[in-house]
Every structure is written in structure tokens, then in C-alpha cells.
Design a protein around this motif. Structure first.
Motif, PDB file in Angstrom:
ATOM      1  N   VAL A  63      13.632  37.385 -36.600  1.00  0.00           N
ATOM      2  CA  VAL A  63      13.992  36.995 -35.507  1.00  0.00           C
ATOM      3  C   VAL A  63      13.654  38.136 -34.340  1.00  0.00           C
ATOM      4  O   VAL A  63      13.585  37.892 -33.125  1.00  0.00           O
ATOM      5  CB  VAL A  63      15.711  36.779 -35.441  1.00  0.00           C
ATOM      6  N   GLN A  64      13.842  39.192 -34.660  1.00  0.00           N
ATOM      7  CA  GLN A  64      13.805  40.498 -33.956  1.00  0.00           C
ATOM      8  C   GLN A  64      11.960  40.640 -33.840  1.00  0.00           C
ATOM      9  O   GLN A  64      11.542  41.820 -32.937  1.00  0.00           O
ATOM     10  CB  GLN A  64      14.340  41.609 -34.310  1.00  0.00           C
ATOM     11  N   ASP A  65      11.256  39.881 -34.379  1.00  0.00           N
ATOM     12  CA  ASP A  65       9.687  40.479 -34.365  1.00  0.00           C
ATOM     13  C   ASP A  65       9.240  39.931 -33.370  1.00  0.00           C
ATOM     14  O   ASP A  65       8.973  38.564 -33.024  1.00  0.00           O
ATOM     15  CB  ASP A  65       9.103  40.007 -36.037  1.00  0.00           C
ATOM     16  N   ALA A  66       8.539  40.798 -32.432  1.00  0.00           N
ATOM     17  CA  ALA A  66       7.763  40.271 -31.304  1.00  0.00           C
ATOM     18  C   ALA A  66       6.435  39.660 -31.672  1.00  0.00           C
ATOM     19  O   ALA A  66       6.205  38.581 -31.033  1.00  0.00           O
ATOM     20  CB  ALA A  66       7.629  41.365 -30.406  1.00  0.00           C
ATOM     21  N   ARG A  67       5.898  40.077 -32.682  1.00  0.00           N
ATOM     22  CA  ARG A  67       4.487  39.335 -33.226  1.00  0.00           C
ATOM     23  C   ARG A  67       4.842  37.986 -33.555  1.00  0.00           C
ATOM     24  O   ARG A  67       4.187  36.921 -33.227  1.00  0.00           O
ATOM     25  CB  ARG A  67       4.218  40.015 -34.131  1.00  0.00           C
ATOM     26  N   PHE A  68       6.113  37.674 -34.163  1.00  0.00           N
ATOM     27  CA  PHE A  68       6.485  36.265 -34.844  1.00  0.00           C
ATOM     28  C   PHE A  68       6.819  35.385 -33.328  1.00  0.00           C
ATOM     29  O   PHE A  68       6.457  34.303 -33.535  1.00  0.00           O
ATOM     30  CB  PHE A  68       7.651  36.433 -35.649  1.00  0.00           C
ATOM     31  N   ARG A  69       7.431  36.121 -32.678  1.00  0.00           N
ATOM     32  CA  ARG A  69       7.808  35.287 -31.157  1.00  0.00           C
ATOM     33  C   ARG A  69       6.657  34.845 -30.571  1.00  0.00           C
ATOM     34  O   ARG A  69       6.429  33.465 -29.954  1.00  0.00           O
ATOM     35  CB  ARG A  69       8.761  36.084 -30.390  1.00  0.00           C
ATOM     36  N   GLY A  70       5.840  35.933 -30.482  1.00  0.00           N
ATOM     37  CA  GLY A  70       4.547  35.515 -29.626  1.00  0.00           C
ATOM     38  C   GLY A  70       3.572  34.144 -30.403  1.00  0.00           C
ATOM     39  O   GLY A  70       3.052  33.485 -29.724  1.00  0.00           O
ATOM     40  N   SER A  71       3.632  34.408 -31.609  1.00  0.00           N
ATOM     41  CA  SER A  71       2.980  33.436 -32.560  1.00  0.00           C
ATOM     42  C   SER A  71       3.598  32.198 -32.322  1.00  0.00           C
ATOM     43  O   SER A  71       2.838  31.142 -32.300  1.00  0.00           O
ATOM     44  CB  SER A  71       2.754  34.138 -34.010  1.00  0.00           C
TER      45      SER A  71
END
Length: 293
Positions: A63-71
Motif C-alpha cells: 500500500v505504501q510502495d510508490a513503485r507498485f502504485r505507479g505500476s
């Protein structure tokens, strides 16, 4: 009594035939899901036999991972664009191929050809096209935007992937929509035409309601296909440039098999699975209310 005995014997026979299928289903579907849920709550790296149970730690990190959010944002936008383009193009093709036009059989064979090529093969073929052929055309006609490969441009790379994906994906939806169009009662169309309905009114009030069940299937399949984007990215950009085209599926692969964060990748895949199932159920429920039986 004899009748009852025959029914019981038949039930037992059917039950025995079902056992192998149920056993295989549990072994290769239910058990992996349960096992995956467990490992997603650990810090297992995919190799070592020693790992620790960390509960929802991986999910909180995601939830806090910027890489996952961007992906995830890239994948969601891509899936919506894919859905819109494939639905519109396949509907237009289905209407054309269902009408009285010359060389209809030849056109059907031509548009279906991309469907027989594997996704990875199509990606590798168009990779050469974008890196060698298109820049040559740009140099020849002095088109600045085409002089370098669009796959090396963070803003344009997703459109190159989308072009290949749409090119290969319209065949099956077109076949499904053509089958739906051929199930429409011709009496309704002829009656509406005699009453003065134009082509748009025929499409809106007769064609579309009758093919809506097929449209529902196409929407679910294409949206799921977009959310599960992997092969085309691997064949064309490997997630680049600078991670601009790293889909969620590719991110899961990278975490699990390249960065040795196996449990983290499993947690991401479970989140993606829940998302795909939720969106599919919502789409089916909404479209079922508009069906014409």
C-alpha cells in the motif's frame, strides 16, 4: 425398488467419475491458492527453507510502495484504453463482416491472422519494427517524432505496446460479436426499418440490446487481459524506459524471480486477483440488468 436401485447405482457411477476431476482441481487450484495466501504472510525469498510469519506486513508495505502504485496506475489506464479500442474496432468489424460486402470470406481470414501468432512473438516482431523500420520512415519523410523509436520515449512507449496489443486482440471479440449479431431476429430489424428507423436507431434500440451479453463477455475478457499485461511488455520494452511501462504482472515477476522477494510478489498477485474478480463481478452485474432475452 428396482428403479431406486438403478438411480443409486447411476449416482455412484457419476460420483466416481467426478472424483478425479475434483482431486485434480483441488491439487492444482485450491491448494496453490491456500498455500499462496499463507506464503504471502511470510518473508520467504523463494529459496531458503527458513522464513518468518509476518502477518499482513507485505500487504501494508505494498500500500505504501510508490513503485507498485505507479505500476498499478499504468496498468489500469492501459487496460481502459485497450478495452475501449478493442470494443469499438471489433464492433465496427463485426458489423461490416456481417453485412453484404464483396470478398467477405477473404476479409475474415485476413483480420483473424494476428490471433494465431503468440503474444511474445508479436511483441518481438514489432520490437524490430519500432526500432528499425519506423525510425527509417521518420528519417525519410523528416518526421521528428518517428526518428527515434517510440519505445524509448517514456511518454509514447505505452502507445506502441497498445498498438500491438489491439492489432492482435480484435479477432476473437469480432468473432463473438458476429455470432451475437447473427442471433438477432431479422423480423425486428425489418419491422423497425418499415416504421422509419434509421441505422443509428436500429443499432441503439435493437442491435446493441441483443448483443449486450456478448459485449459483457468481451468487456470482462479485454479488461482482464489489460490488467494481466505481461508478454507484450517483455517482448517490446522489458518495463522500460525508466520503468514507464512496468505493468503489475511484470512487477510481480521482477519481485519474485529477479529481486528474490517471493512472498512480496505473491501478496501483489493476490491483490491483483482480487481486483480482477471484483471488477469482473461488477461489470457482469451491471450488464445483466440491461440484457434482452
Amino acid at each position: 425398488m428396482k428403479s431406486k436401485k438403478k438411480i443409486n447405482n447411476r449416482d455412484i457411477t457419476l460420483f466416481l467419475f467426478v472424483i478425479p476431476a475434483v482431486a485434480l482441481y483441488c491439487m492444482f487450484f485450491i491448494y496453490p491458492i491456500i498455500n499462496g495466501l499463507y506464503y504471502s504472510m511470510t518473508d520467504w525469498n523463494g529459496i531458503t527453507k527458513k522464513f518468518h510469519f509476518i502477518g499482513l506486513g507485505n500487504y501494508l508495505s505494498i500500500v505504501q510502495d510508490a513503485r507498485f502504485r505507479g505500476s498499478f496506475l499504468f496498468t489500469l489506464v492501459y487496460a481502459l484504453m485497450l478495452l475501449a479500442l478493442v470494443l469499438v474496432i471489433s464492433m465496427v468489424l463485426a458489423l461490416l463482416l456481417n453485412s453484404k460486402i464483396k470478398y467477405k470470406s477473404a476479409f475474415r481470414a485476413i483480420y483473424f491472422f494476428p490471433a494465431v501468432i503468440s503474444m511474445l512473438t508479436a511483441g518481438l516482431i514489432f520490437n524490430e519494427f519500432f526500432y528499425r523500420v519506423l525510425p527509417g520512415i521518420g528519417e525519410l519523410f523528416n518526421i521528428e517524432v518517428l526518428k527515434t523509436s517510440i519505445l524509448s520515449n517514456p511518454s509514447l512507449a505505452k502507445y506502441g505496446i497498445l498498438f500491438v496489443h489491439v492489432w492482435q486482440s480484435v479477432a476473437i471479440p469480432t468473432v463473438l460479436l458476429m455470432a451475437g449479431l447473427q442471433s438477432i431476429p431479422q423480423e425486428l430489424i425489418e419491422s423497425a426499418s418499415l416504421d422509419g428507423a434509421n441505422k443509428w436507431q436500429l443499432f441503439k434500440h435493437i442491435t446493441l440490446p441483443f448483443v449486450l451479453p456478448v459485449v459483457t463477455v468481451v468487456v470482462v475478457l479485454m479488461f482482464k487481459d489489460g490488467l494481466m499485461l505481461f508478454d507484450y511488455v517483455v517482448g517490446l520494452t522489458q518495463g522500460g524506459p525508466a520503468g514507464a511501462t512496468e505493468s503489475v504482472a511484470l512487477l510481480i515477476y521482477n519481485h519474485g524471480f529477479k529481486e528474490m522477494k517471493f512472498s512480496y510478489g505473491i501478496a501483489e498477485s493476490i491483490i491483483l486477483c482480487i481486483l480482477v474478480c471484483t471488477i469482473s463481478f461488477i461489470q457482469i452485474a451491471v450488464n445483466n440488468k440491461k440484457k434482452v432475452y
